[in-house]
Design an enzyme around this catalytic site. Sequence first.
Site, PDB file in Angstrom:
ATOM      1  N   HIS A 246       0.825  -1.209  -0.168  1.00  0.00           N
ATOM      2  CA  HIS A 246      -0.126   0.123   0.124  1.00  0.00           C
ATOM      3  C   HIS A 246       0.857   1.175   0.031  1.00  0.00           C
ATOM      4  O   HIS A 246       1.942   1.182   0.447  1.00  0.00           O
ATOM      5  CB  HIS A 246      -1.023  -0.139   1.172  1.00  0.00           C
ATOM      6  CG  HIS A 246      -1.918   0.919   1.312  1.00  0.00           C
ATOM      7  ND1 HIS A 246      -1.570   2.318   1.795  1.00  0.00           N
ATOM      8  CD2 HIS A 246      -3.224   1.030   0.913  1.00  0.00           C
ATOM      9  CE1 HIS A 246      -2.599   3.033   1.863  1.00  0.00           C
ATOM     10  NE2 HIS A 246      -3.590   2.571   1.043  1.00  0.00           N
TER      11      HIS A 246
ATOM     12  N   THR B  69       1.160   3.699   1.825  1.00  0.00           N
ATOM     13  CA  THR B  69       1.678   4.068   3.312  1.00  0.00           C
ATOM     14  C   THR B  69       3.029   3.388   3.461  1.00  0.00           C
ATOM     15  O   THR B  69       3.428   3.467   4.613  1.00  0.00           O
ATOM     16  CB  THR B  69       0.784   3.917   4.178  1.00  0.00           C
ATOM     17  OG1 THR B  69       0.373   2.621   4.325  1.00  0.00           O
ATOM     18  CG2 THR B  69      -0.419   5.052   3.766  1.00  0.00           C
ATOM     19  N   LYS B  70       3.247   1.925   2.926  1.00  0.00           N
ATOM     20  CA  LYS B  70       4.194   0.888   3.451  1.00  0.00           C
ATOM     21  C   LYS B  70       5.750   1.859   3.034  1.00  0.00           C
ATOM     22  O   LYS B  70       5.730   2.686   2.217  1.00  0.00           O
ATOM     23  CB  LYS B  70       4.004  -0.113   2.804  1.00  0.00           C
ATOM     24  CG  LYS B  70       2.716  -0.633   3.178  1.00  0.00           C
ATOM     25  CD  LYS B  70       2.427  -0.984   5.113  1.00  0.00           C
ATOM     26  CE  LYS B  70       1.323  -1.435   5.459  1.00  0.00           C
ATOM     27  NZ  LYS B  70       0.249  -0.631   5.173  1.00  0.00           N
ATOM     28  N   ASN B  71       6.614   0.866   3.317  1.00  0.00           N
ATOM     29  CA  ASN B  71       8.065   1.119   2.995  1.00  0.00           C
ATOM     30  C   ASN B  71       8.085   1.022   1.402  1.00  0.00           C
ATOM     31  O   ASN B  71       8.967   1.945   0.717  1.00  0.00           O
ATOM     32  CB  ASN B  71       9.298   0.446   3.796  1.00  0.00           C
ATOM     33  CG  ASN B  71       9.079   0.495   4.971  1.00  0.00           C
ATOM     34  OD1 ASN B  71       8.343   1.165   5.863  1.00  0.00           O
ATOM     35  ND2 ASN B  71      10.251   0.081   5.846  1.00  0.00           N
TER      36      ASN B  71
ATOM     37  N   VAL C  56       6.091   0.399  -2.066  1.00  0.00           N
ATOM     38  CA  VAL C  56       4.470   0.678  -2.375  1.00  0.00           C
ATOM     39  C   VAL C  56       4.516   0.217  -3.907  1.00  0.00           C
ATOM     40  O   VAL C  56       5.507   0.377  -4.874  1.00  0.00           O
ATOM     41  CB  VAL C  56       4.430   2.204  -2.204  1.00  0.00           C
ATOM     42  CG1 VAL C  56       4.801   2.593  -0.827  1.00  0.00           C
ATOM     43  CG2 VAL C  56       5.281   2.910  -3.301  1.00  0.00           C
TER      44      VAL C  56
END
Length: 376
Positions: free
Chosen positions: A180, A182-184, A186
């Site tokens: 997603h 928002t992850k490290n 993406v």
Amino acid sequence: MDTIPFNRPPITGREIDYLKHVIDSGNLAGDGPYTQKCHAWLASQLGSPHALLTHSCTGALEIAALLCDIQPGDEVIMPSFTFVSTANAFVLRGATCVFVDIRADTLNLDETLIEAAITDKTRAIVPVHYAGVGCDMDTINAIAARHGLKVLEDAAQGLGATWRGQALGTLGDFGALSFHGTKNIVAGEGGALLVRDDAHAEHAEILREKGTDRSRFLRGDVDKYTWQDVGSSYLPSELTAAFLLAQLEDSQAITARRLAAWQRYRDALLPLEAAGKLRLQAIPEEARHNGHIFSLVLDSEAQRTRVLQALREQSIQATSHYVSLHASPAGLRHGRASGALSVTEHVSSAQVRLPVYADITESDQARVIATLCSAL
């Protein structure tokens, strides 16, 4: 004053080239060459026997629930301090979520409370590796083995992190990753299912492809594909896979930059922890984390409100995190708490997450730290 965002996705510079290649090829649907390259990267870099891209971590969790044959009336043990997808995957199968408290130090599922939550209806344990910090998988796997339970790791935040040198998501029967925005690492939206057992991997392919054996057809194992089982459309497009591959190829460098930023915060705030003004998330010696979240827990909800307001006044985007699932409207309908969840309730009410991303500057971090210190 420039705004310091809570998150800024990393861009490697190759995403556009890969996307153009997919568009020029005319093959936009899933399971094309970029999907296969992502599968190969995940399998080789994480040491997972089988890896399948999905449209989300939610989708990966749903496939895992199907692979475990979760039925109405079954129970699944998990923390209440997690995202709703952890619970939804099993509630959709008719299961009851049994919520267990988290540890005050790591904010992970408290492994010492799991056995008290097991009943004759329990089918699985779902550890959530919060902030990419590994749960005590040795203890959790041992409990599962004693009671004949499956272990499904929610490693949505865990790419690039390990427990005793083994990648998060590969220590249980199944693991779910998230890409997603928002992850490290993406892909906008996206996820992956990691599967340890060969037989489950073949079944996972069928579930992921709408219940058909289309994956075998694409490999040339069969001359046509047919409906084999209940399933759904869980695979991402080739466009998503192309974007993701560029990210995966630079994942070590991205993770290293996040870890450096995380460490700068920690070094600056350790004196405040020593003075009893806040509590930082602990990292067990067996765990190597990935700098996904910088978390601090304050004394009260009122103090958190004051701190967040002070940060907002300086154009700094900081935030809280999960509202406890066991106390939510859906959680009350579809789950139950096992014992008191006092740590979960306090963290849910008093936690602050600071901005952290691969390209945050030291000067921006200094502004965050100064504002935080003045507010405490």
